[in-house]
Design a protein around this motif. Structure first.
Motif, mmCIF file in Angstrom:
data_model
loop_
_atom_site.group_PDB
_atom_site.id
_atom_site.type_symbol
_atom_site.label_atom_id
_atom_site.label_comp_id
_atom_site.label_asym_id
_atom_site.label_seq_id
_atom_site.Cartn_x
_atom_site.Cartn_y
_atom_site.Cartn_z
ATOM 1 N N TYR A 12 3.074 26.464 -14.325
ATOM 2 C CA TYR A 12 2.153 25.397 -13.946
ATOM 3 C C TYR A 12 0.974 26.046 -13.241
ATOM 4 C CZ TYR A 12 5.572 21.767 -15.021
ATOM 5 O OH TYR A 12 6.450 20.933 -15.658
ATOM 6 N N VAL A 21 8.102 28.715 -14.608
ATOM 7 C CA VAL A 21 9.111 27.667 -14.422
ATOM 8 C C VAL A 21 10.161 27.779 -15.532
ATOM 9 C CG1 VAL A 21 9.437 25.168 -14.490
ATOM 10 C CG2 VAL A 21 7.521 26.151 -13.233
ATOM 11 N N GLU A 40 20.297 23.428 -11.222
ATOM 12 C CA GLU A 40 19.917 22.991 -9.875
ATOM 13 C C GLU A 40 18.574 22.280 -9.898
ATOM 14 O OE1 GLU A 40 19.769 26.269 -7.200
ATOM 15 O OE2 GLU A 40 21.902 26.676 -7.459
ATOM 16 N N SER A 41 18.330 21.536 -8.831
ATOM 17 C CA SER A 41 17.033 20.904 -8.670
ATOM 18 C C SER A 41 15.945 21.978 -8.705
ATOM 19 C CB SER A 41 17.028 20.173 -7.327
ATOM 20 O OG SER A 41 15.802 19.546 -7.155
ATOM 21 N N GLY A 42 14.924 21.750 -9.506
ATOM 22 C CA GLY A 42 13.814 22.702 -9.599
ATOM 23 C C GLY A 42 14.034 23.819 -10.600
ATOM 24 N N SER A 43 15.151 23.795 -11.328
ATOM 25 C CA SER A 43 15.431 24.902 -12.261
ATOM 26 C C SER A 43 14.625 24.791 -13.562
ATOM 27 C CB SER A 43 16.934 24.969 -12.569
ATOM 28 O OG SER A 43 17.383 23.749 -13.117
ATOM 29 N N GLY A 44 13.971 23.646 -13.794
ATOM 30 C CA GLY A 44 13.092 23.531 -14.961
ATOM 31 C C GLY A 44 13.590 22.574 -16.034
ATOM 32 N N SER A 46 13.584 19.148 -16.356
ATOM 33 C CA SER A 46 12.650 18.099 -16.807
ATOM 34 C C SER A 46 11.482 18.721 -17.551
ATOM 35 C CB SER A 46 12.100 17.303 -15.627
ATOM 36 O OG SER A 46 13.153 16.736 -14.917
ATOM 37 N N HIS A 198 22.732 15.885 -13.659
ATOM 38 C CA HIS A 198 23.285 16.702 -12.574
ATOM 39 C C HIS A 198 24.809 16.718 -12.632
ATOM 40 C CE1 HIS A 198 19.325 16.357 -10.417
ATOM 41 N NE2 HIS A 198 19.631 17.623 -10.253
HETATM 42 N N1 LIG Z 1 3.233 19.079 -12.823
HETATM 43 C C1 LIG Z 1 3.678 20.098 -12.082
HETATM 44 N N2 LIG Z 1 2.813 20.921 -11.465
HETATM 45 C C2 LIG Z 1 3.239 21.979 -10.752
HETATM 46 N N3 LIG Z 1 4.530 22.317 -10.583
HETATM 47 C C3 LIG Z 1 5.447 21.531 -11.172
HETATM 48 C C4 LIG Z 1 5.070 20.381 -11.946
HETATM 49 N N4 LIG Z 1 6.206 19.801 -12.421
HETATM 50 C C5 LIG Z 1 7.238 20.548 -11.953
HETATM 51 N N5 LIG Z 1 6.787 21.586 -11.207
HETATM 52 C C6 LIG Z 1 7.621 22.630 -10.578
HETATM 53 O O1 LIG Z 1 8.372 23.255 -11.597
HETATM 54 C C7 LIG Z 1 9.710 23.513 -11.173
HETATM 55 C C8 LIG Z 1 10.680 22.880 -12.144
HETATM 56 O O2 LIG Z 1 10.548 21.463 -12.080
HETATM 57 P P1 LIG Z 1 11.431 20.492 -12.974
HETATM 58 O O3 LIG Z 1 11.014 19.098 -12.646
HETATM 59 O O4 LIG Z 1 11.370 20.929 -14.383
HETATM 60 O O5 LIG Z 1 12.891 20.802 -12.405
HETATM 61 P P2 LIG Z 1 14.262 20.032 -12.591
HETATM 62 O O6 LIG Z 1 15.275 21.069 -12.898
HETATM 63 O O7 LIG Z 1 14.094 18.929 -13.573
HETATM 64 O O8 LIG Z 1 14.485 19.438 -11.139
HETATM 65 P P3 LIG Z 1 15.239 18.104 -10.626
HETATM 66 O O9 LIG Z 1 16.691 18.290 -10.965
HETATM 67 O O10 LIG Z 1 14.972 18.131 -9.158
HETATM 68 O O11 LIG Z 1 14.601 16.930 -11.323
HETATM 69 C C9 LIG Z 1 9.801 22.989 -9.751
HETATM 70 O O12 LIG Z 1 9.671 24.075 -8.877
HETATM 71 C C10 LIG Z 1 8.637 22.043 -9.636
HETATM 72 O O13 LIG Z 1 8.147 22.023 -8.314
#
Ligand SMILES: Nc1ncnc2c1ncn2[C@@H]1O[C@H](COP(=O)(O)OP(=O)(O)OP(=O)(O)O)[C@@H](O)[C@H]1O
Length: 218
Positions: A12, A21, A40-44, A46, A198
Protein backbone atom coordinates in the motif's frame (compact mmCIF):
# COMPACT_ATOMS: atom_id res chain seq x y z
CA UNK A 1 -8.92 -24.00 -12.82
CA UNK A 2 -11.28 -21.16 -11.84
CA UNK A 3 -8.94 -18.92 -9.84
CA UNK A 4 -5.17 -18.93 -10.03
CA UNK A 5 -3.13 -16.50 -7.91
CA UNK A 6 0.50 -16.55 -9.04
CA UNK A 7 3.28 -15.08 -6.93
CA UNK A 8 1.34 -11.91 -6.14
CA UNK A 9 2.90 -9.05 -4.19
CA UNK A 10 1.10 -5.97 -2.98
CA UNK A 11 2.20 -2.87 -1.09
CA UNK A 12 0.00 0.00 0.00
CA UNK A 13 1.80 3.14 -1.14
CA UNK A 14 2.06 6.15 1.09
CA UNK A 15 1.93 4.25 4.37
CA UNK A 16 5.66 4.33 5.02
CA UNK A 17 5.56 0.54 5.40
CA UNK A 18 8.22 -1.01 3.19
CA UNK A 19 7.34 -4.66 3.75
CA UNK A 20 4.72 -5.86 1.25
CA UNK A 21 1.28 -6.72 2.65
CA UNK A 22 1.27 -9.72 0.30
CA UNK A 23 4.67 -11.17 -0.39
CA UNK A 24 4.60 -13.76 -3.18
CA UNK A 25 1.22 -15.41 -2.63
CA UNK A 26 0.15 -18.31 -4.86
CA UNK A 27 -3.00 -20.38 -4.64
CA UNK A 28 -5.52 -22.12 -6.84
CA UNK A 29 -9.21 -22.77 -6.61
CA UNK A 30 -11.17 -25.19 -8.79
CA UNK A 31 -14.72 -24.60 -10.00
CA UNK A 32 -17.20 -25.54 -7.28
CA UNK A 33 -14.50 -25.93 -4.61
CA UNK A 34 -14.61 -24.27 -1.17
CA UNK A 35 -11.45 -22.74 0.31
CA UNK A 36 -10.95 -21.13 3.71
CA UNK A 37 -8.27 -18.55 4.42
CA UNK A 38 -7.25 -17.89 8.01
CA UNK A 39 -4.50 -15.73 9.44
CA UNK A 40 -3.83 -13.23 12.18
CA UNK A 41 -5.31 -9.78 12.07
CA UNK A 42 -3.31 -7.72 9.57
CA UNK A 43 -1.82 -10.74 7.79
CA UNK A 44 -3.34 -9.66 4.45
CA UNK A 45 -6.48 -11.83 4.15
CA UNK A 46 -8.91 -9.08 3.14
CA UNK A 47 -6.32 -7.59 0.80
CA UNK A 48 -6.00 -10.93 -1.01
CA UNK A 49 -9.76 -11.29 -1.27
CA UNK A 50 -10.06 -7.76 -2.67
CA UNK A 51 -7.43 -8.54 -5.29
CA UNK A 52 -9.23 -11.75 -6.30
CA UNK A 53 -12.40 -9.68 -6.76
CA UNK A 54 -10.55 -7.16 -8.94
CA UNK A 55 -11.33 -4.43 -6.40
CA UNK A 56 -7.71 -3.33 -6.14
CA UNK A 57 -4.48 -3.63 -8.11
CA UNK A 58 -1.30 -5.55 -7.22
CA UNK A 59 2.39 -4.81 -7.85
CA UNK A 60 3.64 -8.04 -9.38
CA UNK A 61 2.54 -11.57 -10.16
CA UNK A 62 -0.78 -12.35 -11.81
CA UNK A 63 -4.30 -13.38 -10.93
CA UNK A 64 -6.20 -15.43 -13.48
CA UNK A 65 -9.94 -15.80 -13.22
CA UNK A 66 -11.29 -18.30 -15.69
CA UNK A 67 -8.05 -17.80 -17.59
CA UNK A 68 -8.49 -14.00 -17.75
CA UNK A 69 -5.56 -11.97 -16.40
CA UNK A 70 -6.93 -9.43 -13.91
CA UNK A 71 -3.91 -7.15 -14.37
CA UNK A 72 -5.03 -6.55 -17.95
CA UNK A 73 -8.66 -5.67 -17.23
CA UNK A 74 -9.79 -2.06 -17.47
CA UNK A 75 -12.55 -0.58 -15.29
CA UNK A 76 -15.28 -1.84 -17.63
CA UNK A 77 -13.84 -5.35 -17.53
CA UNK A 78 -13.63 -5.27 -13.74
CA UNK A 79 -17.21 -4.03 -13.39
CA UNK A 80 -18.42 -6.75 -15.78
CA UNK A 81 -16.76 -9.38 -13.58
CA UNK A 82 -18.78 -8.27 -10.59
CA UNK A 83 -22.06 -8.33 -12.48
CA UNK A 84 -21.68 -12.01 -13.23
CA UNK A 85 -18.86 -14.42 -12.53
CA UNK A 86 -17.71 -12.99 -9.19
CA UNK A 87 -19.82 -11.97 -6.21
CA UNK A 88 -18.70 -10.57 -2.88
CA UNK A 89 -20.01 -10.62 0.68
CA UNK A 90 -18.25 -8.37 3.12
CA UNK A 91 -18.71 -7.69 6.80
CA UNK A 92 -20.33 -4.37 5.95
CA UNK A 93 -23.29 -5.66 4.01
CA UNK A 94 -23.63 -2.65 1.69
CA UNK A 95 -27.34 -3.23 1.24
CA UNK A 96 -29.18 -0.47 -0.58
CA UNK A 97 -31.19 1.33 2.09
CA UNK A 98 -33.87 2.66 -0.27
CA UNK A 99 -34.71 -0.82 -1.59
CA UNK A 100 -36.75 -3.53 0.11
CA UNK A 101 -35.30 -6.94 0.94
CA UNK A 102 -36.89 -8.40 -2.22
CA UNK A 103 -35.45 -5.59 -4.35
CA UNK A 104 -32.01 -5.90 -2.74
CA UNK A 105 -32.00 -9.63 -3.39
CA UNK A 106 -32.65 -9.22 -7.10
CA UNK A 107 -30.81 -5.94 -7.74
CA UNK A 108 -27.41 -7.24 -8.90
CA UNK A 109 -28.93 -10.19 -10.72
CA UNK A 110 -31.18 -7.82 -12.70
CA UNK A 111 -28.25 -5.51 -13.50
CA UNK A 112 -26.24 -8.47 -14.72
CA UNK A 113 -29.23 -9.82 -16.66
CA UNK A 114 -29.07 -13.00 -14.60
CA UNK A 115 -32.43 -12.59 -12.87
CA UNK A 116 -33.99 -15.99 -12.20
CA UNK A 117 -37.18 -15.61 -10.11
CA UNK A 118 -37.33 -19.31 -9.15
CA UNK A 119 -33.76 -19.28 -7.85
CA UNK A 120 -34.37 -16.04 -5.92
CA UNK A 121 -37.57 -17.52 -4.44
CA UNK A 122 -35.56 -20.55 -3.29
CA UNK A 123 -32.82 -18.38 -1.80
CA UNK A 124 -35.40 -16.22 0.00
CA UNK A 125 -37.06 -19.28 1.48
CA UNK A 126 -33.87 -21.15 2.43
CA UNK A 127 -32.34 -18.04 4.00
CA UNK A 128 -35.46 -17.55 6.13
CA UNK A 129 -36.24 -14.17 4.61
CA UNK A 130 -39.77 -14.80 3.31
CA UNK A 131 -41.49 -12.79 6.03
CA UNK A 132 -39.14 -9.82 5.56
CA UNK A 133 -39.28 -9.29 1.79
CA UNK A 134 -41.23 -6.02 2.04
CA UNK A 135 -39.00 -4.53 4.75
CA UNK A 136 -36.10 -2.14 4.31
CA UNK A 137 -32.61 -3.03 5.55
CA UNK A 138 -32.82 -0.69 8.57
CA UNK A 139 -35.85 -2.69 9.75
CA UNK A 140 -33.79 -5.90 9.99
CA UNK A 141 -31.42 -7.30 12.60
CA UNK A 142 -27.71 -7.61 11.77
CA UNK A 143 -28.06 -11.36 11.16
CA UNK A 144 -31.03 -10.83 8.85
CA UNK A 145 -29.12 -8.19 6.88
CA UNK A 146 -26.22 -10.60 6.60
CA UNK A 147 -28.49 -13.25 5.10
CA UNK A 148 -29.82 -10.70 2.58
CA UNK A 149 -26.23 -9.88 1.58
CA UNK A 150 -25.48 -13.58 1.08
CA UNK A 151 -28.70 -14.06 -0.89
CA UNK A 152 -27.98 -11.06 -3.07
CA UNK A 153 -24.52 -12.42 -3.91
CA UNK A 154 -25.82 -15.91 -4.66
CA UNK A 155 -28.73 -14.54 -6.73
CA UNK A 156 -26.16 -14.00 -9.48
CA UNK A 157 -25.29 -17.71 -9.45
CA UNK A 158 -21.67 -16.53 -9.54
CA UNK A 159 -18.86 -18.90 -10.46
CA UNK A 160 -16.90 -17.53 -7.50
CA UNK A 161 -18.16 -16.15 -4.20
CA UNK A 162 -15.65 -14.14 -2.19
CA UNK A 163 -16.72 -13.83 1.42
CA UNK A 164 -14.88 -11.81 4.07
CA UNK A 165 -15.92 -12.96 7.56
CA UNK A 166 -19.51 -13.37 6.38
CA UNK A 167 -20.61 -14.67 9.78
CA UNK A 168 -18.34 -12.42 11.80
CA UNK A 169 -21.18 -10.57 13.52
CA UNK A 170 -23.17 -13.65 14.51
CA UNK A 171 -23.11 -15.83 17.61
CA UNK A 172 -21.81 -19.37 17.22
CA UNK A 173 -25.18 -21.04 16.60
CA UNK A 174 -26.33 -18.44 14.07
CA UNK A 175 -22.92 -18.51 12.43
CA UNK A 176 -23.11 -22.32 12.03
CA UNK A 177 -26.58 -22.06 10.52
CA UNK A 178 -25.52 -19.38 8.04
CA UNK A 179 -22.44 -21.40 7.09
CA UNK A 180 -24.61 -24.50 6.57
CA UNK A 181 -26.83 -22.48 4.29
CA UNK A 182 -23.95 -20.95 2.37
CA UNK A 183 -22.41 -24.36 1.78
CA UNK A 184 -25.78 -25.77 0.70
CA UNK A 185 -26.49 -22.87 -1.65
CA UNK A 186 -23.02 -22.64 -3.22
CA UNK A 187 -23.32 -26.40 -3.79
CA UNK A 188 -26.72 -25.93 -5.47
CA UNK A 189 -25.40 -23.11 -7.68
CA UNK A 190 -22.08 -24.84 -8.49
CA UNK A 191 -20.32 -21.78 -7.06
CA UNK A 192 -16.75 -21.89 -5.74
CA UNK A 193 -16.32 -20.25 -2.32
CA UNK A 194 -13.24 -18.39 -1.11
CA UNK A 195 -13.93 -17.51 2.51
CA UNK A 196 -11.88 -15.47 4.97
CA UNK A 197 -12.46 -16.41 8.58
CA UNK A 198 -10.85 -16.20 12.00
CA UNK A 199 -12.47 -19.47 12.98
CA UNK A 200 -10.56 -22.72 12.56
CA UNK A 201 -13.87 -24.59 13.14
CA UNK A 202 -15.40 -22.86 10.12
CA UNK A 203 -12.22 -23.38 8.09
CA UNK A 204 -12.30 -27.12 8.86
CA UNK A 205 -15.73 -27.43 7.23
CA UNK A 206 -14.53 -26.28 3.82
CA UNK A 207 -12.78 -28.46 1.23
CA UNK A 208 -9.41 -26.81 1.79
CA UNK A 209 -7.80 -24.47 4.30
CA UNK A 210 -4.85 -22.11 3.80
CA UNK A 211 -3.20 -19.94 6.42
CA UNK A 212 -1.65 -16.56 5.73
CA UNK A 213 1.25 -15.39 7.91
CA UNK A 214 2.73 -11.93 7.36
CA UNK A 215 1.72 -11.84 3.71
CA UNK A 216 2.78 -15.39 2.82
CA UNK A 217 0.91 -18.67 2.65
CA UNK A 218 2.26 -20.59 5.66
N1 LIG B 1 -6.12 0.75 2.10
C1 LIG B 1 -5.05 0.50 2.86
N2 LIG B 1 -4.03 1.38 2.91
C2 LIG B 1 -2.92 1.13 3.64
N3 LIG B 1 -2.72 0.02 4.36
C3 LIG B 1 -3.71 -0.90 4.35
C4 LIG B 1 -4.92 -0.70 3.61
N4 LIG B 1 -5.70 -1.80 3.78
C5 LIG B 1 -5.02 -2.63 4.61
N5 LIG B 1 -3.82 -2.10 4.95
C6 LIG B 1 -2.79 -2.74 5.79
O1 LIG B 1 -2.45 -3.97 5.20
C7 LIG B 1 -2.29 -5.00 6.17
C8 LIG B 1 -3.19 -6.16 5.84
O2 LIG B 1 -4.55 -5.75 5.97
P1 LIG B 1 -5.76 -6.74 5.70
O3 LIG B 1 -7.02 -5.97 5.92
O4 LIG B 1 -5.57 -7.40 4.39
O5 LIG B 1 -5.54 -7.82 6.85
P2 LIG B 1 -6.49 -8.95 7.41
O6 LIG B 1 -5.66 -10.17 7.52
O7 LIG B 1 -7.72 -9.04 6.58
O8 LIG B 1 -6.85 -8.38 8.85
P3 LIG B 1 -8.16 -8.56 9.78
O9 LIG B 1 -8.21 -10.01 10.15
O10 LIG B 1 -7.85 -7.67 10.94
O11 LIG B 1 -9.35 -8.09 8.98
C9 LIG B 1 -2.57 -4.34 7.51
O12 LIG B 1 -1.34 -4.04 8.12
C10 LIG B 1 -3.33 -3.09 7.16
O13 LIG B 1 -3.06 -2.07 8.09
Amino acid sequence: MLLRVQDVTKKYPGTGVTRPVLDGVSLQLNAGETLALTGESGSGKSTLLHLAGALDSFDSGEILLDGKALSRLDDTGRAALRRGPVALVFQQFNLISSLTVAQNLSFHARLGERFDPDWIARLTERLGLSEFVARYPEQLSGGQQQRVAIGRALALRPRLLLADEPTGNLDEIASDRVLDLMLELVGAAGTALFLVTHSTEIAARLDRHLHLRAGRIA
